[in-house]
Design a protein around this motif. Structure first.
Motif, short mmCIF file in Angstrom:
data_model
loop_
_atom_site.label_atom_id
_atom_site.label_comp_id
_atom_site.label_asym_id
_atom_site.label_seq_id
_atom_site.Cartn_x
_atom_site.Cartn_y
_atom_site.Cartn_z
N ASP A 81 0.80 -1.22 0.00
CA ASP A 81 0.00 0.00 0.00
C ASP A 81 0.84 1.28 0.00
OD1 ASP A 81 -2.28 -1.54 0.04
OD2 ASP A 81 -2.56 -1.37 2.22
N LEU A 82 2.16 1.14 -0.08
CA LEU A 82 3.03 2.32 -0.02
C LEU A 82 2.90 3.15 -1.29
CD1 LEU A 82 6.31 0.86 1.49
CD2 LEU A 82 4.54 2.18 2.65
N ASP A 83 2.99 4.45 -1.10
CA ASP A 83 2.99 5.39 -2.21
C ASP A 83 4.44 5.56 -2.67
OD1 ASP A 83 2.76 7.49 -3.96
OD2 ASP A 83 2.17 8.97 -2.46
N ALA A 84 4.73 5.09 -3.87
CA ALA A 84 6.11 5.16 -4.38
C ALA A 84 6.53 6.58 -4.74
CB ALA A 84 6.26 4.24 -5.58
N VAL A 104 23.75 6.18 -1.76
CA VAL A 104 23.53 5.27 -0.64
C VAL A 104 22.06 4.88 -0.64
CG1 VAL A 104 23.76 4.94 1.85
CG2 VAL A 104 25.27 6.54 0.68
N GLU A 105 21.78 3.59 -0.39
CA GLU A 105 20.40 3.14 -0.31
C GLU A 105 20.03 2.87 1.15
OE1 GLU A 105 17.82 0.40 -3.08
OE2 GLU A 105 18.94 -0.87 -1.68
N LYS A 134 9.05 13.18 1.64
CA LYS A 134 9.74 13.88 0.54
C LYS A 134 9.59 13.06 -0.75
CE LYS A 134 11.33 17.23 3.08
NZ LYS A 134 10.50 17.18 4.24
N LYS A 135 9.87 13.71 -1.87
CA LYS A 135 9.71 13.10 -3.20
C LYS A 135 11.05 13.04 -3.93
CE LYS A 135 4.95 14.78 -3.63
NZ LYS A 135 4.37 13.55 -3.19
N ILE A 156 12.77 6.22 -5.11
CA ILE A 156 11.96 5.70 -4.01
C ILE A 156 11.31 4.41 -4.49
CG2 ILE A 156 10.02 6.10 -2.44
CD1 ILE A 156 10.46 9.15 -3.00
N ALA A 157 11.46 3.37 -3.73
CA ALA A 157 10.82 2.09 -4.09
C ALA A 157 10.07 1.53 -2.91
CB ALA A 157 11.87 1.09 -4.56
#
Length: 157
Positions: A81-84, A104-105, A134-135, A156-157
């Motif tokens: 349900d996460l907003d990518a 860095v991840e 943040k986007k 963002i994943a």
């Protein structure tokens, strides 16, 4: 006063449930056997093995109580349900450390699952807090002991 909600990923929930099961089923029996063996050695007042086993038993019971409290107050994040489009708990975020020009991840998790050396940062940490909501393309500034550090969100994943 209500206990604070503990944010967990489904992976973190599963890990805690397995640990709790192991402590209750395996470790309790092991330490009970150690205590029984130590009692068989006679005088308990000067029996270091008995004292060590009782200390171990207390540690196990304390950990069981802590895990049960965490699970009782858990808020499990559904990764599906996460907003990518924006960073939230459960997001994997690729950032550019602008000072060192290094990518860095990070995996944003609740404080219970935090492992900074493993790339799992808490949503309550300075960097985790700065990244939340943040986007891609946004730049965040984090105050650290050595000064301010800027990160640019690449993915963002």
């Amino acid at each position: 006063m209500a206990d604070k909600k503990t944010v967990l990923t489904s992976e973190g929930l599963e890990k805690l449930e397995k640990e709790l099961q192991h402590l209750k089923v395996v470790r309790r029996k092991e330490v009970a056997s150690k205590i029984k063996d130590a009692r068989g050695q006679g005088d308990l007042s000067e029996n270091a093995e008995y004292d060590a086993a009782k200390d171990e038993q207390a540690e196990i019971e304390n950990r069981i109580v802590l895990i049960e409290k965490i699970l009782r107050n858990a808020e499990v994040i559904d990764e599906d349900d996460l907003d990518a489009d924006s960073v939230s708990v459960g997001s994997k975020v690729l950032v550019l450390d602008m000072e060192f020009n290094e990518e860095v991840e990070y995996f944003i998790v609740g404080s219970t699952e935090s492992d900074p050396m493993g790339g799992r940062i808490s949503n309550e940490s300075p960097l985790g807090t700065a990244l939340l909501s943040k986007k891609c393309g946004d730049t965040v500034t984090v105050d650290a002991p050595q000064g301010s550090i800027q990160y640019k969100i690449l993915q963002i994943a």
